[in-house]
Design an enzyme around this catalytic site. Sequence first.
Site, PDB file in Angstrom:
ATOM      1  N   ASP A  90       0.658  -1.525   0.058  1.00  0.00           N
ATOM      2  CA  ASP A  90       0.311   0.173   0.022  1.00  0.00           C
ATOM      3  C   ASP A  90       1.084   1.366  -0.398  1.00  0.00           C
ATOM      4  O   ASP A  90       1.984   1.385  -0.218  1.00  0.00           O
ATOM      5  CB  ASP A  90      -0.976  -0.162   1.230  1.00  0.00           C
ATOM      6  CG  ASP A  90      -1.855   0.639   0.923  1.00  0.00           C
ATOM      7  OD1 ASP A  90      -2.748   1.741   2.519  1.00  0.00           O
ATOM      8  OD2 ASP A  90      -2.522   1.646   0.097  1.00  0.00           O
ATOM      9  N   ASP A 128      -7.998  -7.437   1.213  1.00  0.00           N
ATOM     10  CA  ASP A 128      -6.893  -7.253   2.014  1.00  0.00           C
ATOM     11  C   ASP A 128      -7.743  -7.033   3.506  1.00  0.00           C
ATOM     12  O   ASP A 128      -8.621  -6.797   2.958  1.00  0.00           O
ATOM     13  CB  ASP A 128      -5.669  -6.541   2.102  1.00  0.00           C
ATOM     14  CG  ASP A 128      -6.106  -5.441   2.257  1.00  0.00           C
ATOM     15  OD1 ASP A 128      -6.656  -4.253   1.804  1.00  0.00           O
ATOM     16  OD2 ASP A 128      -5.930  -5.079   3.927  1.00  0.00           O
ATOM     17  N   CYS A 165      -9.881 -29.245   8.527  1.00  0.00           N
ATOM     18  CA  CYS A 165      -8.443 -27.965   8.237  1.00  0.00           C
ATOM     19  C   CYS A 165      -7.773 -28.761   8.319  1.00  0.00           C
ATOM     20  O   CYS A 165      -6.517 -29.484   8.966  1.00  0.00           O
ATOM     21  CB  CYS A 165      -8.852 -26.935   9.235  1.00  0.00           C
ATOM     22  SG  CYS A 165      -7.301 -25.954   8.879  1.00  0.00           S
ATOM     23  N   CYS A 193      -3.998 -27.591   8.432  1.00  0.00           N
ATOM     24  CA  CYS A 193      -3.002 -26.780   8.481  1.00  0.00           C
ATOM     25  C   CYS A 193      -2.779 -27.701  10.128  1.00  0.00           C
ATOM     26  O   CYS A 193      -3.501 -28.764  10.989  1.00  0.00           O
ATOM     27  CB  CYS A 193      -3.912 -25.549   9.625  1.00  0.00           C
ATOM     28  SG  CYS A 193      -4.168 -25.473  11.307  1.00  0.00           S
ATOM     29  N   CYS A 201      -4.852 -27.916  13.579  1.00  0.00           N
ATOM     30  CA  CYS A 201      -5.932 -29.321  13.458  1.00  0.00           C
ATOM     31  C   CYS A 201      -5.306 -29.872  13.563  1.00  0.00           C
ATOM     32  O   CYS A 201      -5.921 -31.533  13.943  1.00  0.00           O
ATOM     33  CB  CYS A 201      -6.529 -28.486  12.228  1.00  0.00           C
ATOM     34  SG  CYS A 201      -7.346 -27.200  12.420  1.00  0.00           S
ATOM     35  N   HIS A 237      -3.966 -21.422  11.272  1.00  0.00           N
ATOM     36  CA  HIS A 237      -5.033 -22.146  11.082  1.00  0.00           C
ATOM     37  C   HIS A 237      -6.611 -20.806  10.729  1.00  0.00           C
ATOM     38  O   HIS A 237      -6.093 -21.310   9.017  1.00  0.00           O
ATOM     39  CB  HIS A 237      -5.917 -22.431  12.493  1.00  0.00           C
ATOM     40  CG  HIS A 237      -7.160 -22.435  12.329  1.00  0.00           C
ATOM     41  ND1 HIS A 237      -7.953 -24.163  11.269  1.00  0.00           N
ATOM     42  CD2 HIS A 237      -8.266 -21.468  12.899  1.00  0.00           C
ATOM     43  CE1 HIS A 237      -9.169 -23.632  11.419  1.00  0.00           C
ATOM     44  NE2 HIS A 237      -9.314 -22.442  11.638  1.00  0.00           N
TER      45      HIS A 237
HETATM   46  C1  LIG Z   1      -8.892  -1.641   7.153  1.00  0.00           C
HETATM   47  N1  LIG Z   1     -10.154  -0.604   6.670  1.00  0.00           N
HETATM   48  C2  LIG Z   1      -9.208  -0.200   5.338  1.00  0.00           C
HETATM   49  N2  LIG Z   1      -8.212   0.261   5.195  1.00  0.00           N
HETATM   50  C3  LIG Z   1      -7.465   0.116   3.586  1.00  0.00           C
HETATM   51  C4  LIG Z   1      -6.593   1.233   3.753  1.00  0.00           C
HETATM   52  C5  LIG Z   1      -5.124   0.270   4.224  1.00  0.00           C
HETATM   53  C6  LIG Z   1      -5.337  -1.301   3.465  1.00  0.00           C
HETATM   54  C7  LIG Z   1      -3.223  -1.599   3.609  1.00  0.00           C
HETATM   55  O1  LIG Z   1      -3.395  -0.896   5.765  1.00  0.00           O
HETATM   56  C8  LIG Z   1      -3.093  -2.237   6.341  1.00  0.00           C
HETATM   57  O2  LIG Z   1      -3.513  -3.228   6.761  1.00  0.00           O
HETATM   58  C9  LIG Z   1      -4.040  -2.564   7.587  1.00  0.00           C
HETATM   59  C10 LIG Z   1      -2.219  -3.531   4.823  1.00  0.00           C
HETATM   60  O3  LIG Z   1      -1.178  -3.172   4.829  1.00  0.00           O
HETATM   61  C11 LIG Z   1      -3.274  -2.884   3.577  1.00  0.00           C
HETATM   62  O4  LIG Z   1      -2.169  -3.262   2.679  1.00  0.00           O
HETATM   63  C12 LIG Z   1      -2.612  -2.610   1.384  1.00  0.00           C
HETATM   64  C13 LIG Z   1      -6.339   1.952   2.192  1.00  0.00           C
HETATM   65  N3  LIG Z   1      -5.205   1.874   1.151  1.00  0.00           N
HETATM   66  C14 LIG Z   1      -5.709   3.223   0.555  1.00  0.00           C
HETATM   67  N4  LIG Z   1      -3.854   3.288   0.374  1.00  0.00           N
HETATM   68  N5  LIG Z   1      -6.796   3.415   1.056  1.00  0.00           N
HETATM   69  C15 LIG Z   1      -7.968   3.464   1.381  1.00  0.00           C
HETATM   70  O5  LIG Z   1      -9.243   4.264   0.961  1.00  0.00           O
HETATM   71  C16 LIG Z   1      -7.445   2.627   1.951  1.00  0.00           C
HETATM   72  C17 LIG Z   1      -9.245   1.801   2.616  1.00  0.00           C
HETATM   73  C18 LIG Z   1      -9.284   1.006   4.206  1.00  0.00           C
HETATM   74  N6  LIG Z   1      -9.880   0.482   4.932  1.00  0.00           N
HETATM   75 ZN   LIG Z   2      -6.470 -25.644  11.188  1.00  0.00          ZN
END
Ligand SMILES: CNc1nc2c(CC[C@H]3O[C@@H](OC)[C@H](O)[C@@H]3OC)c3nc(N)[nH]c(=O)c3cc2[nH]1
Ligand SMILES: [Zn+2]
Length: 374
Positions: free
Chosen positions: A93, A268, A306, A308, A311, A337
Site C-alpha cells: 500500500d 486484504d 482443516c 493445517c 488442527c 489456522h
Molecule cells: C481496514 N480498512 C481499510 N484499510 C484501508 C487501507 C489500508 C490497507 C493497508 O493497510 C494495512 O492493513 C491495515 C495493509 O498494509 C493494507 O495494505 C494494502 C487503505 N489504503 C489506502 N491507500 N487507501 C484507502 O482508501 C484504504 C482504505 C482502507 N480501509
Molecule cells: Zn486448522
Amino acid sequence: MNVPGTFTLGPGDGNARTGCLTTAHGDVETPIFMPVGTQGTVKSLCPTDLHDLKAQIILGNTYHLYLRPGDELVAKLGGLHRFMGWDGPILTDSGGFQVFSLSGLRQIAEEGVTFSSHIDGSRHLFSPEKVIAIQQNLGSDIMMVLDECVPYGADRAYTEKSLALTTRWARRCRQAHPGGHRGQLLFGIVQGGFFKDLRAESAAQLLEIGFDGYALGGLSVGESREEMYDILGDATPLLPADRPRYLMGVGAPRDLLAGMAAGIDMFDCVLPTRNARNGTLFTFQGKVNIKRAEYREDDTPLDPTCPCYACQTFSKAYLRHLYVARELLSYRLNTLHNLTFFSIMMERARQAIRDGRFAAFRAEMEAVYPTDEE
Ligand SMILES: CNc1nc2c(CC[C@H]3O[C@@H](OC)[C@H](O)[C@@H]3OC)c3nc(N)[nH]c(=O)c3cc2[nH]1
Ligand SMILES: [Zn+2]
C-alpha cells in the site's frame, strides 16, 4: 509466461468472476484474499508457512517499511522479496491510509502529506513521487498510488476537495511510474466517500489516466455494513471488467462473499491475523473463541476438516491452554489456522464460481457467518 499485468478472466457466475493476474513473481488466481504482512512479515509466520497454506500474494506497507528499517536499506539488501525470504507476489500500500490513521501532526498540501513518525516523532513528506520511489525500492509487484482515504462522515465539500487532490496525486504517480519498470504494476484507488456521483467521477478520472488495476478505497472505515455494500454495489461496475478490482481493507467472511458477488477480485484484511492473536478462530462451523472455559478439557481438534498443522496435531484444550498462558506458540498456531481457513474459503469460492453455484456457496457460508453478527 505472460507479461506482468496480464489479467485473464475465467468462468463467471453473475457478477462474480474468476481470473488470473500475472505479476513479476508469479500468477495470482482470483478472487484472492491477501494476508497482511505490514512490516515485512505476516506476524508469527515464516514464508514456508505461507506456502504451506497456499498464500499466493502477501501485503507489505510503504509507511511502516519506509520508517523502519528504511526502503533504501531494503533496496541495498536486494529488495523486500529477498529481505523477507518471500519469492511470491507482494502488494504494497502507498501508506496513505497509515499516514491518516497512525501518524501524528499531518498536513495535506498539493505537494503531498507531511506527517510525524509514530515511532520517533520525526517529520516526513509523502509526495506521489516519493511513495512511488519507496515502492520501487521495495520492489513490490503491485504498487498503490498515494491517496487520501477520506474519513467516515466527511461532508460533501471536504470529500470533493480531497477527491480532486487525490486524482492529481494519482496522475503524478502514473507519471512517476509510466509502467514496465521491472514489471511493477500500479493500481489506482477510487475515493469519493459515500457520495455515489463523486465515486463515479473518481472512477472515470482514474480510467482516463489508466492503471493496471483499480481499488475501491475509503471503505471499511467505520461505516455500517449496508453503507459499505451500497457503495460497493454501485461503484464496482464502474471499474473496467478486464482489469483487477481490489476492495481495500475488507474483510470478514461475509464481506468477502458480498465483494465477490459484486465482482471484486482482490481483498486484504488484518482480521484473520489480528483475531488469531486475540483467540478468535474461524472454522467452517462458525467462529470459535478458544479462550472459553468450555474448551478446557476438549480433546478434539479445532476443525477436523482443516489440513493445517494446528488442527492436525493439537486439541482445542491445548490451543486454549497456550492462549490463556499467553504462550508465543498460541499466536503462531492460531494465525496458521485462520489464514488456512481464509485460503480454503477462497479456493472453494473460486470453484463455486467456476461451477456456477456461487449463490449456494454464499448461502452455505452465511449460515455459519450470519450478516447480523458483530
Ligand atoms: C481496514 N480498512 C481499510 N484499510 C484501508 C487501507 C489500508 C490497507 C493497508 O493497510 C494495512 O492493513 C491495515 C495493509 O498494509 C493494507 O495494505 C494494502 C487503505 N489504503 C489506502 N491507500 N487507501 C484507502 O482508501 C484504504 C482504505 C482502507 N480501509
Ligand atoms: Zn486448522
